[in-house]
Design an enzyme around this catalytic site. Structure first.
Site, short mmCIF file in Angstrom:
data_model
loop_
_atom_site.label_atom_id
_atom_site.label_comp_id
_atom_site.label_asym_id
_atom_site.label_seq_id
_atom_site.Cartn_x
_atom_site.Cartn_y
_atom_site.Cartn_z
N ASP A 145 78.41 -17.66 59.48
CA ASP A 145 78.29 -17.37 58.06
C ASP A 145 79.65 -16.85 57.60
O ASP A 145 80.49 -16.49 58.44
CB ASP A 145 77.20 -16.31 57.86
CG ASP A 145 77.12 -15.82 56.43
OD1 ASP A 145 76.98 -16.67 55.53
OD2 ASP A 145 77.20 -14.59 56.23
N LEU A 146 79.88 -16.79 56.31
CA LEU A 146 81.18 -16.34 55.81
C LEU A 146 81.12 -14.89 55.32
O LEU A 146 81.57 -13.98 55.98
CB LEU A 146 81.67 -17.26 54.69
CG LEU A 146 83.11 -17.01 54.24
CD1 LEU A 146 84.10 -17.61 55.22
CD2 LEU A 146 83.34 -17.54 52.85
#
Length: 219
Positions: free
Chosen positions: A8-9
């Site tokens: 995920d970022l």
């Protein structure tokens, strides 16, 4: 053998937390019956922006508020965004060892690329799947499946690393190993409720999970 790591970022590898909260506070000012607080914003981080705006305002027509959010978000991006500790060192090690790296995020591509480039992580990434690339966002596994297909990987060879239950549930729904990060603003105890395979306190702890030594130059 783990051959692929999906990240995920926001809140996982790139610290956009303060940027996101300030963007919501700015764009929702005067748009809700009661002022929206940081305490209400934080538990909802990780959902697609349109879903959050509909939730906070109780409306279906939120395009103008989203435009206001994105204008503010872009103007403050480089000022407020930074990488989390040891992310660069770990990604560099994974890349050197031939581990495929992908991003699966509920952000749009423009700001995803901005964050990766700002933190010097873009050169390590082999594929990026954003909210614009899927019909169903996390916790639906569509984004993970898409990333695995683009990387030529299978679920049993992959892990998904994230800071929210959307990431953990997407990983579980896709049949990949779920790794939660305790530096999530939502907290360790929140993530434990969703039973990730692993919950790490430092990105360096990811390396032994992959089967690599954690003896790298931290920083």
């Amino acid at each position: 053998m783990i051959q692929t790591v999906l990240f995920d970022l926001d809140g996982t590898i790139v610290d956009t937390n303060e940027l996101i909260v300030q963007s919501f506070l700015h764009s929702l000012e005067g748009e809700t019956p009661e002022p929206v607080s940081r305490e209400l914003i934080i538990p909802n981080m990780g959902r697609p922006l349109v879903e959050q705006m509909e939730f906070f305002t109780g409306r279906k027509e939120v395009e103008e508020i989203i435009k206001k959010y994105r204008t503010f978000n872009l103007s403050k991006h480089d000022e407020l965004v930074k990488e989390f500790p040891n992310v660069h060192a770990v990604m560099s090690t994974l890349h050197e060892k031939g581990i495929k790296i992908g991003i699966v995020t509920s952000k749009i591509r423009q700001t995803t690329l901005m964050g990766l480039k700002l933190c010097g992580l873009d050169s390590f990434i082999s594929t990026i799947v954003t909210v614009e690339d899927v019909k169903e966002p996390k916790p639906n596994p569509e984004g993970i499946f898409k990333a695995l297909k683009e990387l030529g990987s299978t679920a049993d060879q992959a892990v998904m690393v994230g800071d929210s239950h959307y990431d953990i549930e997407a990983a579980q729904n896709a049949g990949v190993t779920a790794v939660g990060v305790s530096w999530s603003w939502k907290g360790r105890s929140y993530l434990e409720q969703y039973n990730p395979n692993y919950l790490i306190d430092d990105m360096l702890e990811l390396l032994p999970i992959i089967g690599l030594t954690s003896d790298v130059n931290a920083g």
